[in-house]
Design an enzyme around this catalytic site. Structure first.
Site, short mmCIF file in Angstrom:
data_model
loop_
_atom_site.label_atom_id
_atom_site.label_comp_id
_atom_site.label_asym_id
_atom_site.label_seq_id
_atom_site.Cartn_x
_atom_site.Cartn_y
_atom_site.Cartn_z
N ARG B 310 48.53 48.33 47.75
CA ARG B 310 47.12 48.32 48.13
C ARG B 310 46.92 47.59 49.47
O ARG B 310 46.04 47.95 50.24
CB ARG B 310 46.25 47.71 47.03
CG ARG B 310 44.77 47.90 47.25
CD ARG B 310 43.93 47.68 46.00
NE ARG B 310 43.86 48.86 45.15
CZ ARG B 310 42.90 49.78 45.20
NH1 ARG B 310 41.91 49.66 46.06
NH2 ARG B 310 42.90 50.82 44.39
N GLU B 721 35.34 44.64 43.37
CA GLU B 721 36.22 43.99 44.33
C GLU B 721 35.75 44.03 45.78
O GLU B 721 35.92 43.04 46.51
CB GLU B 721 37.61 44.64 44.25
CG GLU B 721 38.28 44.43 42.90
CD GLU B 721 39.50 45.32 42.71
OE1 GLU B 721 40.61 44.80 42.80
OE2 GLU B 721 39.32 46.53 42.49
#
Lengths: 481, 893
Positions: B310, B721
Site C-alpha cells: 500500500r 483511513e
C-alpha cells in the site's frame, strides 16, 4: 478503635475491612461490585478512563470532585462518597450530559466515554453552560483516541440545563453528613495479613504513629504513591492516610516586609492552590493550569509535589525562586526548613522519620519584580516536564538589582543557579546580558538523557530560556500565547 | 423518507455514556474461570536454553503452565505463517511469549510469572533499518511498481533532488488492550469472546494451533475499545493463549493484557526509511521519481507485505508521475512484528511524495500550493497511476481549488511571511497536502462479505455481518442501510455481535471497507427478504375493483408501511406483512453475499486496478514554532474531502476529525523510543503522548463536497483511513516554517516533529547563520559530566539514585504532585544502572552525523539513530543535481 473503612458508593453504604482496604478503588468497583463502567487503561492517572467523583465533607456540606480512581486506594476513601458513571442517571434516564454526548457523537469506541461523562458531569454540576475553553480545561485529564475531541467539545456546548440535577440533589447528603461527622471524630486502624493502615484525626497522632513506625508511607492524594504501588512494585507495609486530618486544608496569607506570603496547609490540593493563586500571580496560575489534569490537581497536594522530590516537579522551581519555607511537624513540635535546603540528594528529604509537612510558606513576587515560569514538556498538558525554569529579576533604571533563578530537569535536584544570579546582578537588562546568562547557565549544568529529552535538548533549553525571557518581558514579544 | 444520509446517534452510544457497554474484561467472571498471562523473552534476540517451571507449578492457585510443546501447531501469521506463538528455540523480540500461565487468582498469576525460570543466551539484535540492510535481514522479496524511463529522465532533467525521509512508527493506543475470554464447550468445542477486528482470523488460528476443526471454534466480537488496525492480525495471540488454556483445562480462561505490556509487546505502525530521487521542471512538475522504501517489519511477516504494497501504490498520492520506479523491501528487526495501523502503509507512501513537493517548492522558491496543483491528476489526461489504474471520478482538482479559496490560502501565506519577518520569538509555517486513498483490499480475495438478516414476526430485525464494531460506527451504518432497504424505523433494527457462527470466512474489518463490503452484503440479504415480502404483499394488494393484479415489482417499503405504488393510499404495516409472510411459510431470514467486482492486482507485474474507487481530499495546516523551545502549536486546520454521500453525517464527521487528530499525533508527539537492547522506553501514556484535548487546533474546519459518482453502496465512500493521511500537512507545515530560518538549505526533519527534534534543527540553522558552533553540542562539546552527582529525570532514572540506603518512602509526606512518580523504592524494577551511570556520568555510545551524542540512559543507550536520521539531522546531505543546478548540494536555487 474502628477497623473498617466507611464510605458510600452511588448512594449506598459500604464498610470495607481487612485485605480489601489495601486494594485499588478500581479493582473494588470492577471485580468486587461489578461496576464495570469505570474503565482502567493506564493505571497511572494519565488517561482518565477511570474518572469518578469523590464527595467529601467540606465546611459542613458534601463537595464533589473528579479524580482518577485507578490511583486511589480504598484506604484513602474513609468518610467519602464515590459516584461512578453508573450513578449518574436521573430518574432512570440519561442525564443532560449523557444525552448531549449521545446526540453529538461524543462516543465512538466507548472505552474512554465513562471517564469523559463523569468529568463533564462534575464540571457542569452547577448547572451552568461553559465556554469551549472551559470545557477543554475540564477535560485535560481524559484521553480519547477515536473522536479527535471535536464531538466531545460540541457535546459540552450542547448540554441542555433545563432538567439538570446536581449530584447533591441526586444524592441527599443528610445521612452521610451525620455519619461522616461522627466517624471523623476518631482514628481508624486496620491490620491485615502483615499490612497496617492508620487514619489519624490529629497531627499529633500522626506524628506519634510515624515515630513508632518509621517505615510508614504517608498518603494524601496518592497521585504519586499509588502509581508506585500499581507499577513499580511498592508494597507499603504501613500506610498512614491523612484523609481525616483536620486543619491542614486551608490557605492563609500574611504580609511580611511588604511581601505577601501564602501559608498553604499540608493537605491543600493543587486545585485549591490554583483557584486561590489565579488572581494573585499569572505565572503560577499558568504552571498550575498545565500541571497534570483536573483529576490530578483535585487529588494531589502541593506538599505531595514537594515531598515526592522529583527534579522535574512543576511547583518547586517557583518555591526555590521565591525562597519558600517548609513547615514540618513532628512529635516534638514544628520547625521550618528552607526550600533550598529541603532536598539533600536525589529523592532525599531533610525530614526526620516522625515528621510530616504541615504547611508551606510561599512568598509571592512583588509588583515590580519580573517573573517568568517555564515548563517544557513534549505535550503542553498532562505531561511531565523535560525542563523547568523560574526566573525573577528586579530591574531598576535598566540595571538588574536582584536575581533569583531556579532550574529543574537538569540535575538530581532542582537547582538555584547562584552563579547565574551573581552574574546578572548589576548588569544591564539587555538581550546580550540574557544571552550571556544563558550560556553561563548551560555551562553550569550537566543533565542526563532520558525518555523525556536528551542532554542536548536540555542544554539548549537551559541556554535559550534566558533569551526567551528577555523577549517576553523586555520586548513583550508575546506574539503567540 | 430515507434514513440514509441522516445524522442519528451511534447504536452503542447510550450504553457508552452510562457505562453499560460490555467489553471483554467487563463480562462477569464465570465459575471456575482462570486468569491467563504469559512470560516472554527478556531479550530482543536470544537463544532459549532451558525452562524451569517447577517453582511456578508449586505456587498454590497456579493451575497450568504451557510451552510450545503443548500446541498442536506453533506458527501463525495472516499472510505467511512464520511466527511461532511460543518461542521454541530462538526469541526474536522482547516479550515474545515463551510460557503461558493459568491461575485461579491474579495474585497467584503474578507470583507464577516471577517464579518461571528461563535461561537464555543473549544474541546480537538487529534494531534498525540500517542494521537490517547491512546484515541483509529482509522479510519476503522486493516489491516494485515501475513505469516509463526513470534514468533517462533523471539524466535529462533540469532539476533533481534526492534525500532520505525517516518516518517514525506509532502505537495504536486503543484504550482497550488485547483481550480474549475462551469458554470451553462440549466435544472440544470452544467459544472465544475476542476483542478483534478479525473474528475469522482468531477462529481459524486457534483451531489450527490447537488441532481442532474450524467448525469446533466460534469467535464472537461484540465490540472493541478501539482497534485502529492493531487488532486485525494481533488479536490472535491473546486469543490462542486463552483458547489453549480453555481447551486443555476445560475451564473458562481470560487473557487481558495490561496497557504497559500491550504497548511493549505488540506491533506498531511500520517505521519507514525512504530514499528518493526526483526530477522536475521549472514549474515543479515532476518528470521522474524513484523511491526505495525500507519498512521496519519487526521480527515476523505479519501484514508487512500488504503494508509495503500500500505504501508503494500510494507513492503517487494525488499526483501524476509519468516515470516512476517505486521499489520496497521489508527489513527484519528484533522488534515486535509491526502490523496494520489506520492507513496501512498508505501514509508512509504519501508522506514521501508530499515531502518531495514541499522540497521542490522550497528549492524553486515557489508557492507550495502551485507546485502541488501543477502535479495533481488530470481529468482527461495525466490520469493513470504508475500501476496503471485509471483515476476515475477525479475530484482532486476541484478539492484543491476549492480549499485554496475557503482556507484563504493566499492571504494567510502572506500573513505568515509577514509574521516571520517580524517575530523574534516564533516562526510560522503553512502547507497543504492531498490524499487519494485507494479503497479495497489490495488482496482481491478479501473483498467479499456475507450478512444474515433475520426478520421477526413483530416486524423487528436482527442483522449480523462480518464487520466488527470498534467505535467507527459500521454497525450504525449497516443498521441504517437495512432500515432503508426494508422501509422501517432504524430503531427496529439491531446489529448483533459479530460471530463466526453466523458469518463464516469473514475478512477483517480493515481497509476502511467494512461498510462497503458488509453493508452491501446486508443490502443483498434485504433484497431477498423484500422479494419474499413483495411477493405476498402484491397478492394482498391485488384488487379486482381497482383493476390491478399482483405486481411484486411495484411493492414499496416506506416509513414502516408497505403498499403497491399504483395504489399508495392502500397501505399495510410492515409488521402485518411480515406476519402474513410467516403464516404463508415464507423465509424471513436471508443471507446476502457481496464481492467487489472488477478489481485485480498482479504484484509480479506491478500492474492492475486494485481499487474500486478513491477517497480524496486535501488539508491546509498552519503551525507556530517557539524558536527557543521548539514547541509546536497547530494553529489551524482546514480539511476538505470527497467522501461520496455519507450514510450517517455524524459518524462520517467523527471519522474525519478522529483520524486527522490521530495522524497529528503520529506527525508531532508520538515517538517510540527504544534502548539499544530493543526495549521500548515509553510504554504508557505518561511518556507516550497521544494528542490531548488541548492539542485540538484552534481553527479546525472539516468539510466535504457534494459528490454523487461513487460506484459503491448508496454512493458512499470509505472514510476511516484517508483523513489520517491529511495530517501530513502538519509535517510539511513544519518544513515550511523551518524554510524561513534555514538559510540556503532545504530544511530536513524526520517524523515525529517533537519539540526536541525541532529545536535541534533550529539550533543547527542558527549555527549556520551565525557561523558559530551550534547550540546543540557538537562532538567534543562540553559533555564531560564529572561534576554531576545525580540524575535529572524522574522515575526513568533510578540509575542515578546512588547507593544510599534510602528507606522506602518513609520520609515521603503528602503525595500529591504530578502523576509520574519516581521510583521511591530504589531498584524495584531491577534497573539499576552501571556504576558510571550512578555517578551521573554520561556514557556516550553514539554520535550522529551532526555530532549529537546519543548518551546512555536507564536500560543502556538509546537505540542508535539510524544513519538516515543522522542524515536528516545533518541537513546537508540533500543533493541537488541536473544540468543547471549549480554549486554545492542542498542549496536552494
Amino acid at each position: 478503635m474502628r477497623d473498617y473503612i466507611f464510605l458510600y458508593i452511588n448512594g449506598r453504604e459500604h464498610k470495607v475491612s481487612g485485605e480489601q482496604a489495601f486494594v485499588p478503588v478500581t479493582d473494588y468497583l470492577r471485580y468486587e461490585l461489578g461496576l464495570c463502567g469505570t474503565k482502567v487503561v493506564c493505571a497511572e492517572g494519565d488517561c482518565g478512563a477511570c474518572t469518578v467523583m469523590i464527595g467529601r465533607l467540606e465546611n459542613g456540606t458534601m463537595v464533589y470532585k473528579p479524580i482518577n480512581s485507578c490511583i486511589q486506594y480504598l484506604c484513602q476513601l474513609d468518610c467519602s462518597h464515590l459516584v461512578t458513571v453508573e450513578g449518574l442517571k436521573q430518574n432512570g434516564k440519561l442525564n443532560p450530559v449523557q444525552e448531549a454526548m449521545v446526540e453529538c457523537h461524543g462516543a465512538q469506541c466507548g472505552y474512554c466515554t465513562p471517564g469523559f461523562v463523569v468529568a463533564m458531569c462534575s464540571m457542569f454540576d452547577e448547572g451552568k453552560p461553559l465556554t469551549a475553553c472551559q470545557i477543554k480545561d475540564g477535560l485535560t485529564g481524559n484521553l480519547c483516541r477515536c473522536t479527535g475531541y471535536e464531538p466531545i467539545v460540541a457535546a459540552g456546548l450542547a448540554v441542555d440545563f433545563a432538567e439538570w440535577e446536581p449530584i447533591s440533589k441526586l444524592y441527599p447528603a443528610e445521612n452521610m453528613l451525620k455519619q461522616f461527622k461522627e466517624y471523623l471524630q476518631k482514628p481508624l486502624h486496620i491490620k491485615s495479613e502483615g499490612k497496617e493502615l492508620f487514619v489519624p484525626v490529629t497531627v499529633n497522632e500522626a506524628c506519634k504513629f510515624k515515630s513508632e513506625h518509621p517505615q510508614t508511607v504517608l498518603i494524601t492524594g496518592g497521585t504519586d504513591i499509588a502509581v508506585n504501588m500499581n507499577k513499580r512494585g511498592l508494597v507499603p507495609e504501613v500506610l498512614l492516610s491523612t484523609s481525616n486530618l483536620p486543619g491542614l486544608s486551608a490557605i492563609d496569607s500574611r504580609e511580611e516586609n511588604g511581601r505577601t506570603v501564602l501559608e498553604v496547609g499540608g493537605r491543600v490540593t493543587l486545585k485549591q492552590l490554583e483557584d486561590y493563586i489565579s488572581k494573585l500571580n499569572e505565572e503560577m496560575k499558568y504552571i498550575l493550569w498545565v500541571f497534570g489534569s483536573p483529576q490530578i490537581r483535585h487529588a494531589g497536594t502541593l506538599a505531595g509535589n514537594i515531598a515526592n522530590a522529583s527534579p522535574i516537579a512543576d511547583t518547586p522551581p517557583f518555591l526555590f525562586m521565591m525562597d519558600a519555607e517548609i513547615e514540618v511537624s513532628g512529635v516534638n513540635g514544628s520547625r521550618k526548613i528552607k526550600m533550598t535546603d529541603f532536598y539533600t540528594g536525589y529523592k532525599k528529604l531533610a525530614l526526620q522519620p516522625d515528621e510530616m509537612i504541615t504547611k508551606i510558606h510561599m512568598p509571592l513576587p512583588l509588583k515590580d519584580e519580573i517573573v517568568r515560569l517555564y515548563k517544557v514538556s513534549r505535550r503542553q498538558h498532562l505531561d511531565i516536564s523535560a525542563f523547568t525554569a523560574a526566573i525573577r529579576l528586579k530591574v531598576d533604571q535598566g540595571k538588574i538589582k536582584t536575581a533569583a533563578v531556579a532550574y529543574g530537569g537538569v540535575a538530581a535536584v532542582i537547582l538555584r543557579m547562584t552563579a547565574v544570579e551573581e552574574f546578572l546582578i548589576g548588569k544591564e537588562f539587555s538581550l546580550e546580558t540574557c544571552r550571556e546568562a544563558g550560556k553561563l547557565a548551560r555551562s553550569e549544568i550537566s543533565p542526563l538523557s532520558d525518555v523525556r529529552g536528551s542532554r542536548d535538548f536540555r542544554l539548549a533549553l537551559a541556554e535559550n530560556i534566558f533569551s526567551k525571557f528577555y523577549h517576553e518581558t523586555a520586548e513583550r514579544q508575546l506574539v503567540c500565547q | 423518507m430515507s434514513i440514509v444520509g441522516k445524522n442519528i446517534p451511534h447504536d452503542s452510544a447510550k450504553g457508552h455514556v452510562t457505562g453499560e457497554s460490555i467489553y471483554i474484561d467487563d463480562i462477569p467472571v464465570m465459575k471456575n474461570e482462570l486468569h491467563v498471562d504469559y512470560v516472554g523473552s527478556p531479550y530482543a534476540h536470544g537463544k532459549l536454553k532451558s525452562i524451569d517451571l517447577s517453582a511456578a507449578q508449586a505456587i498454590p492457585g497456579v493451575v497450568a503452565l504451557y510451552t510450545h510443546k503443548d500446541l498442536h501447531h506453533n506458527r501463525l501469521g495472516p499472510i505467511i505463517q512464520d511466527e511461532p506463538l511460543l518461542v521454541e528455540d530462538e526469541a526474536m523480540f522482547v516479550g515474545q511469549p515463551i510460557v503461558v500461565i493459568a491461575a485461579e487468582t491474579r495474585a497467584a498469576l503474578a507470583k507464577a510469572k516471577k517464579a518461571v525460570k528461563i535461561e537464555m543466551e543473549e544474541l546480537v539484535p538487529t534494531l534498525t533499518i540500517n542494521e537490517a540492510r547491512e546484515r541483509k535481514e529482509f522479510l519476503d522479496r522486493e516489491y516494485a511498481v515501475r513505469r516509463g524511463q526513470v534514468e533517462t529522465q533523471f539524466a535529462a532533467a533540469k532539476h533533481t533532488l534526492e534525500g532520505t525521509l525517516v518516518v517514525g512508527g506509532a502505537d495504536h493506543f486503543y484504550l482497550e488492550s488485547q483481550a480474549c475470554l475462551a469458554v470451553p464447550g462440549e466435544l472440544d468445542q470452544l467459544v472465544l469472546h475476542s476483542s478483534t477486528q478479525a473474528p475469522s482470523e482468531v477462529q481459524h488460528t486457534a483451531a489450527h494451533m490447537l488441532g481442532l476443526m474450524q467448525s469446533q471454534v466460534v469467535c464472537i466480537t461484540k465490540r472493541m475499545g478501539g482497534g485502529f488496525g492493531g487488532k486485525e492480525s494481533q488479536a490472535t495471540h491473546a486469543g490462542v493463549m486463552a483458547a489453549l488454556v480453555a481447551h486443555k483445562t476445560k475451564r473458562p480462561a481470560r487473557v487481558i493484557y495490561i496497557k504497559d505490556d500491550d504497548m511493549k509487546y505488540t506491533g506498531k505502525r511500520h517505521p519507514f526509511q525512504n530514499d528518493y530521487k526526483v526530477a522536475f521542471d521549472d514549474n515543479g512538475v515532476i518528470t521522474a521519481l524513484r523511491i526505495n522504501y525500507f519498512a521496519d517489519g519487526g521480527a515476523y511477516n505479519d501484514l508487512s507485505i500488504a503494508v509495503l504494497g500500500r505504501a508503494i501504490t500510494h507513492s503517487d498520492n494525488a499526483y501524476f508521475i509519468e516515470n516512476a520506479e517505486l521499489v520496497g523491501r521489508i527489513c527484519r528487526t528484533n522488534l515486535p512484528p509491526n502490523t496494520a495501523f489506520r492507513g496501512f502503509g498508505g501514509p508512509q507512501g504519501v508522506i514521501t511524495i508530499e515531502n518531495i513537493m514541499e522540497e521542490i517548492a522550497t528549492y524553486l522558491h515557489k508557492d507550495s500550493f502551485d507546485v502541488r496543483r501543477a502535479n495533481v491528476y488530470g481529468l482527461d489526461d495525466r490520469n493513470t497511476t504508475p500501476y496503471g489504474q485509471l483515476v476515475q471520478n477525479n475530484n482532486l482538482p476541484k478539492l484543491f481549488d476549492e480549499l485554496l479559496v475557503t482556507s484563504d490560502w493566499k492571504k494567510r501565506q502572506q500573513e505568515v511571511r509577514e509574521f516571520n519577518s517580524k517575530s523574534k520569538t516564533h516562526v510560522k509555517g503553512l502547507s497543504i497536502t492531498g490524499i487519494k486513498f485507494g479503497i479495497s483490499f489490495t488482496n482481491t480475495m478479501l473483498n467479499q462479505a456475507n450478512a444474515l438478516v433475520n426478520v421477526y414476526v413483530d416486524g423487528t430485525v436482527q442483522v449480523s455481518t462480518g464487520a466488527t464494531e470498534m467505535g467507527q460506527g459500521v454497525n450504525t451504518n449497516i443498521k441504517m442501510l437495512v432500515a432503508d432497504e426494508l422501509g422501517i424505523d432504524p430503531d427496529w433494527v439491531i446489529v448483533m455481535p459479530t460471530s463466526t457462527e453466523k458469518n463464516n470466512n469473514t475478512s477483517a474489518t480493515a481497509a476502511s471497507s467494512a461498510t462497503d463490503l458488509n453493508g452491501s452484503a446486508a443490502v443483498n440479504a434485504c433484497v431477498k427478504i423484500r422479494s419474499n415480502l413483495a411477493d405476498i404483499a402484491s397478492r394482498y394488494f391485488a384488487s379486482r375493483e381497482a383493476g390491478i393484479g399482483a405486481y411484486p415489482d411495484g411493492i414499496k417499503f416506506e416509513n414502516g408501511l408497505v403498499f403497491d405504488e399504483r395504489r399508495p393510499d392502500n397501505k399495510m404495516s410492515f409488521k402485518d406483512i411480515v406476519g402474513m409472510a410467516y403464516r404463508a411459510r415464507l423465509s424471513l431470514g436471508e443471507r446476502g453475499h457481496y464481492a467487489t467486482r472488477g478489481i485485480e492486482f498482479d504484484w509480479t507485474a506491478g500492474k492492475g486496478s486494485p481499487f474500486l474507487y478513491f477517497t480524496m481530499g486535501c488539508a491546509v495546516t498552519e503551525v507556530t514554532i517557539d524558536r527557543f523551545t521548539g514547541d509546536l502549536k497547530v494553529d489551524g486546520v482546514d480539511v476538505l474531502m470527497d467522501v461520496g454521500k455519507p450514510i450517517n453525517t455524524g459518524i462520517t464527521r467523527g471519522q474525519l476529525t478522529g483520524a486527522f487528530i490521530q495522524g497529528l499525533g503520529w506527525m508531532t508527539n508520538e515517538e517510540l523510543k527504544y534502548t539499544d537492547k530493543g526495549h521500548l522506553l515509553n510504554y504508557s501514556p505518561t511518556t507516550y503522548k497521544i494528542p490531548n484535548i488541548q492539542d485540538m487546533p484552534a481553527r479546525f474546519n472539516v468539510n466535504w463536497i457534494d459528490s454523487y459518482n461513487t460506484p459503491n453502496v448508496r454512493g458512499t465512500k470509505a472514510v476511516g483511513e484517508p483523513p489520517l493521511v491529511l495530517a501530513i500537512s502538519a509535517f510539511t507545515a513544519v518544513k515550511n516554517a523551518l524554510s524561513y530560518v534555514s538559510g540556503n538549505e532545504i530544511p530536513c526533519i524526520s517524523t515525529p516533529c517533537t519539540n526536541e527534534a525541532i529545536l535541534a534543527r533550529l539550533c543547527y540553522y542558527e549555527s549556520l547563520n551565525s557561523g558559530s558552533a551550534p547550540a546543540v553540542n557538537g562532538r567534543g562539546g562540553s559533555r564531560d559530566a564529572a561534576v554531576v552527582t545525580g540524575g535529572n529525570g524522574d522515575s526513568d532514572a533510578p540509575a542515578v539514585t546512588g547507593g544510599d540506603g534510602e528507606k522506602a518512602a518513609a520520609n515521603v509526606t503528602g503525595n500529591g504532585g504530578d502523576t509520574n512518580a519516581a521510583a521511591i523504592v530504589k531498584g524495584l524494577d531491577g534497573n539499576q544502572g552501571t556504576a558510571a551511570e550512578q555517578k551521573g556520568a554520561v556514557r556516550v555510545d553514539y554520535f550522529n552525523a551532526a555530532g549529537m551524542p546519543v548518551p546512555a540512559v536507564k536500560h543502556g543507550a538509546l537505540r542508535p539513530l539510524s544513519e538516515s536520521v543522522a542524515r536528516a539531522y545533518s541537513g546537508a546531505k540533500l543533493r541537488t543535481g541536473g544540468p543547471t543546478a549549480a554549486g554545492a548540494g542542498g542549496k536552494k536555487s
